[in-house]
Design a protein around this motif. Structure first.
Motif, PDB file in Angstrom:
ATOM      1  N   PRO A   1       7.918   7.790   5.348  1.00 30.86           N
ATOM      2  CA  PRO A   1       8.508   7.761   4.008  1.00 30.86           C
ATOM      3  C   PRO A   1       7.651   8.553   3.022  1.00 30.86           C
ATOM      4  N   LYS A   2       8.243   8.931   1.923  1.00 37.17           N
ATOM      5  CA  LYS A   2       7.484   9.552   0.842  1.00 37.17           C
ATOM      6  C   LYS A   2       6.656   8.477   0.134  1.00 37.17           C
ATOM      7  N   SER A   3       5.528   8.872  -0.419  1.00 42.77           N
ATOM      8  CA  SER A   3       4.675   7.929  -1.119  1.00 42.77           C
ATOM      9  C   SER A   3       5.462   7.184  -2.196  1.00 42.77           C
ATOM     10  N   PHE A   4       5.111   5.910  -2.366  1.00 43.00           N
ATOM     11  CA  PHE A   4       5.782   4.991  -3.282  1.00 43.00           C
ATOM     12  C   PHE A   4       7.244   4.757  -2.899  1.00 43.00           C
TER      13      PHE A   4
ATOM     14  N   ASP B   1       0.853  -1.185   0.000  1.00 37.86           N
ATOM     15  CA  ASP B   1       0.000   0.000   0.000  1.00 37.86           C
ATOM     16  C   ASP B   1       0.887   1.233   0.000  1.00 37.86           C
ATOM     17  N   LEU B   2       1.359   1.606  -1.186  1.00 41.03           N
ATOM     18  CA  LEU B   2       2.408   2.622  -1.316  1.00 41.03           C
ATOM     19  C   LEU B   2       1.881   4.034  -1.551  1.00 41.03           C
ATOM     20  N   GLU B   3       0.618   4.147  -1.861  1.00 45.57           N
ATOM     21  CA  GLU B   3       0.071   5.458  -2.203  1.00 45.57           C
ATOM     22  C   GLU B   3      -0.025   6.357  -0.975  1.00 45.57           C
ATOM     23  N   GLY B   4      -0.007   7.650  -1.228  1.00 43.68           N
ATOM     24  CA  GLY B   4      -0.083   8.616  -0.146  1.00 43.68           C
ATOM     25  C   GLY B   4      -1.405   8.548   0.596  1.00 43.68           C
ATOM     26  N   LYS B   5      -1.339   8.534   1.906  1.00 43.93           N
ATOM     27  CA  LYS B   5      -2.531   8.559   2.751  1.00 43.93           C
ATOM     28  C   LYS B   5      -2.744   9.923   3.394  1.00 43.93           C
ATOM     29  N   ILE B   6      -1.715  10.757   3.327  1.00 44.49           N
ATOM     30  CA  ILE B   6      -1.825  12.099   3.883  1.00 44.49           C
ATOM     31  C   ILE B   6      -0.959  13.049   3.067  1.00 44.49           C
ATOM     32  N   GLU B   7      -1.514  14.185   2.719  1.00 41.60           N
ATOM     33  CA  GLU B   7      -0.765  15.281   2.120  1.00 41.60           C
ATOM     34  C   GLU B   7      -0.258  16.150   3.271  1.00 41.60           C
ATOM     35  N   LEU B   8       1.058  16.322   3.353  1.00 45.00           N
ATOM     36  CA  LEU B   8       1.593  17.022   4.515  1.00 45.00           C
ATOM     37  C   LEU B   8       1.085  18.455   4.617  1.00 45.00           C
ATOM     38  N   ASP B   9       0.791  19.072   3.484  1.00 45.81           N
ATOM     39  CA  ASP B   9       0.302  20.445   3.526  1.00 45.81           C
ATOM     40  C   ASP B   9      -1.114  20.523   4.103  1.00 45.81           C
TER      41      ASP B   9
ATOM     42  N   GLN C   1       4.679  20.026  -0.165  1.00 48.69           N
ATOM     43  CA  GLN C   1       3.807  19.494  -1.213  1.00 48.69           C
ATOM     44  C   GLN C   1       4.163  18.035  -1.497  1.00 48.69           C
ATOM     45  N   VAL C   2       4.077  17.207  -0.468  1.00 46.43           N
ATOM     46  CA  VAL C   2       4.438  15.796  -0.567  1.00 46.43           C
ATOM     47  C   VAL C   2       3.427  14.978   0.225  1.00 46.43           C
ATOM     48  N   SER C   3       3.403  13.669  -0.051  1.00 43.30           N
ATOM     49  CA  SER C   3       2.480  12.779   0.649  1.00 43.30           C
ATOM     50  C   SER C   3       3.230  11.571   1.183  1.00 43.30           C
ATOM     51  N   ALA C   4       2.589  10.859   2.112  1.00 44.73           N
ATOM     52  CA  ALA C   4       3.207   9.702   2.755  1.00 44.73           C
ATOM     53  C   ALA C   4       2.202   8.557   2.863  1.00 44.73           C
ATOM     54  N   PRO C   5       2.660   7.298   2.710  1.00 42.53           N
ATOM     55  CA  PRO C   5       1.758   6.152   2.878  1.00 42.53           C
ATOM     56  C   PRO C   5       1.476   5.833   4.339  1.00 42.53           C
ATOM     57  N   PHE C   6       2.389   6.219   5.225  1.00 42.25           N
ATOM     58  CA  PHE C   6       2.106   6.229   6.656  1.00 42.25           C
ATOM     59  C   PHE C   6       2.897   7.374   7.268  1.00 42.25           C
ATOM     60  N   PHE C   7       2.355   7.934   8.336  1.00 44.57           N
ATOM     61  CA  PHE C   7       2.982   9.120   8.912  1.00 44.57           C
ATOM     62  C   PHE C   7       2.529   9.264  10.350  1.00 44.57           C
ATOM     63  N   VAL C   8       3.441   9.668  11.216  1.00 40.22           N
ATOM     64  CA  VAL C   8       3.122   9.973  12.607  1.00 40.22           C
ATOM     65  C   VAL C   8       3.550  11.403  12.880  1.00 40.22           C
ATOM     66  N   TYR C   9       2.688  12.160  13.574  1.00 35.40           N
ATOM     67  CA  TYR C   9       3.038  13.554  13.822  1.00 35.40           C
ATOM     68  C   TYR C   9       2.413  14.056  15.112  1.00 35.40           C
ATOM     69  N   SER C  10       3.002  15.136  15.614  1.00 32.51           N
ATOM     70  CA  SER C  10       2.587  15.694  16.896  1.00 32.51           C
ATOM     71  C   SER C  10       2.957  17.163  16.953  1.00 32.51           C
ATOM     72  N   ASN C  11       2.188  17.916  17.704  1.00 34.17           N
ATOM     73  CA  ASN C  11       2.520  19.321  17.970  1.00 34.17           C
ATOM     74  C   ASN C  11       3.063  19.440  19.383  1.00 34.17           C
ATOM     75  N   VAL C  12       4.318  19.859  19.483  1.00 38.38           N
ATOM     76  CA  VAL C  12       4.961  20.042  20.783  1.00 38.38           C
ATOM     77  C   VAL C  12       5.568  21.447  20.807  1.00 38.38           C
ATOM     78  N   THR C  13       5.111  22.262  21.718  1.00 40.17           N
ATOM     79  CA  THR C  13       5.620  23.641  21.807  1.00 40.17           C
ATOM     80  C   THR C  13       6.457  23.874  23.053  1.00 40.17           C
ATOM     81  N   GLU C  14       6.406  22.936  24.004  1.00 43.36           N
ATOM     82  CA  GLU C  14       7.218  23.064  25.215  1.00 43.36           C
ATOM     83  C   GLU C  14       7.945  21.757  25.480  1.00 43.36           C
ATOM     84  N   TRP C  15       9.272  21.854  25.630  1.00 39.84           N
ATOM     85  CA  TRP C  15      10.102  20.675  25.856  1.00 39.84           C
ATOM     86  C   TRP C  15      10.800  20.788  27.206  1.00 39.84           C
TER      87      TRP C  15
END
Length: 240
Positions: free
Chosen positions: A67-70, A46-54, A100-114
């Motif tokens: 990873p980048k799609s495909f 399943d290599l196609e993009g599941k999320i557009e990062l933008d 302007q890129v997509s990913a077949p799987f992606f994990v992300y988070s918003n962290v403003t304080e470390w």
């Protein structure tokens, strides 16, 4: 006489809408989101993009990787800046800022304080780091982002570079074209995600970590396979 029927039908329709499948899942909507799954890419092709990062709206303190799609590159979002790395030869790569890129799987988070954590001197490699993080967040059940900043004596990163049109049904097939790069004595930043419960989703089956490394000069970026820590600081989201 039709009004009672309409009132009965509307709630049923709303219930169907609520059960519609969602591509994006979240173990904690306020901190971390997951789209797609590594195992679907590696075993089902399943290599196609599941999320557009933008399409990720909140760029404030945004961190993410996949990873980048495909499987034609590696993606990293570091504090709201998106990077794409691609293979240009066995020894060279390109690294560009690009949303302007997509990913077949992606994990992300918003962290403003470390919060800063001084790494013990004996923490040198990936397994050391995994065990150390695991030991200091024993009460934490949900996954989270983290980062490392400082100097490495040595590191190996890779970039996926799957030949166009390749069909994938196993990890061996998925890694065709993968190119490894060695780094020595570099100042770097490592963005990672930790979870004990997402092996095969955004971490490999034998690890709690998924990490991408970028050099300070932004000339090198990729999935981190090996590291020899020289002097680095660990940062965890405040509140962990």
């Amino acid at each position: 006489m039709m009004y009672p029927r309409i009132l009965l039908v509307l709630p049923a329709a709303l219930l169907v809408q609520c059960k519609s499948p969602q591509k994006e899942t979240s173990t904690n909507p306020k901190t971390l989101k997951i789209v797609g799954a590594m195992k679907n890419v590696m075993w089902s092709g399943d290599l196609e993009g599941k999320i557009e990062l933008d399409s990720i709206k909140n760029k404030n303190g945004l961190y993410g990787l996949g990873p980048k799609s495909f499987l034609t590159g590696e993606l990293l979002i570091n504090n709201g800046v998106s990077y794409l790395s691609k293979v240009t030869s066995d020894s060279t790569m390109s690294v560009e800022r690009d949303f302007q890129v997509s990913a077949p799987f992606f994990v992300y988070s918003n962290v403003t304080e470390w919060k800063e954590v001084e790494l013990p001197i004996e923490i040198k490699g990936i397994k050391d780091l995994e065990n150390y993080i695991d030991s200091i967040v024993q009460e934490r059940e949900t996954p989270f982002a983290f980062k490392l900043v400082g100097d490495v004596s040595r590191a190996i990163i890779h970039i996926q570079n799957l030949p166009e049109g390749t069909k994938v049904s196993s990890p061996a097939e998925a890694h065709q074209g993968q190119t490894n790069y060695s780094l020595s004595d570099k100042e770097v930043e490592v963005i990672g995600f930790f979870s004990r419960k997402h092996q095969g989703v955004f971490t490999h089956h034998d690890s709690y970590l998924h990490m991408h490394l970028i050099t300070k000069d932004e000339n090198k970026m990729g999935h981190l396979d090996e590291i020899e820590i020289k002097k680095m600081k660990l940062y965890l989201p405040k509140g962990i």
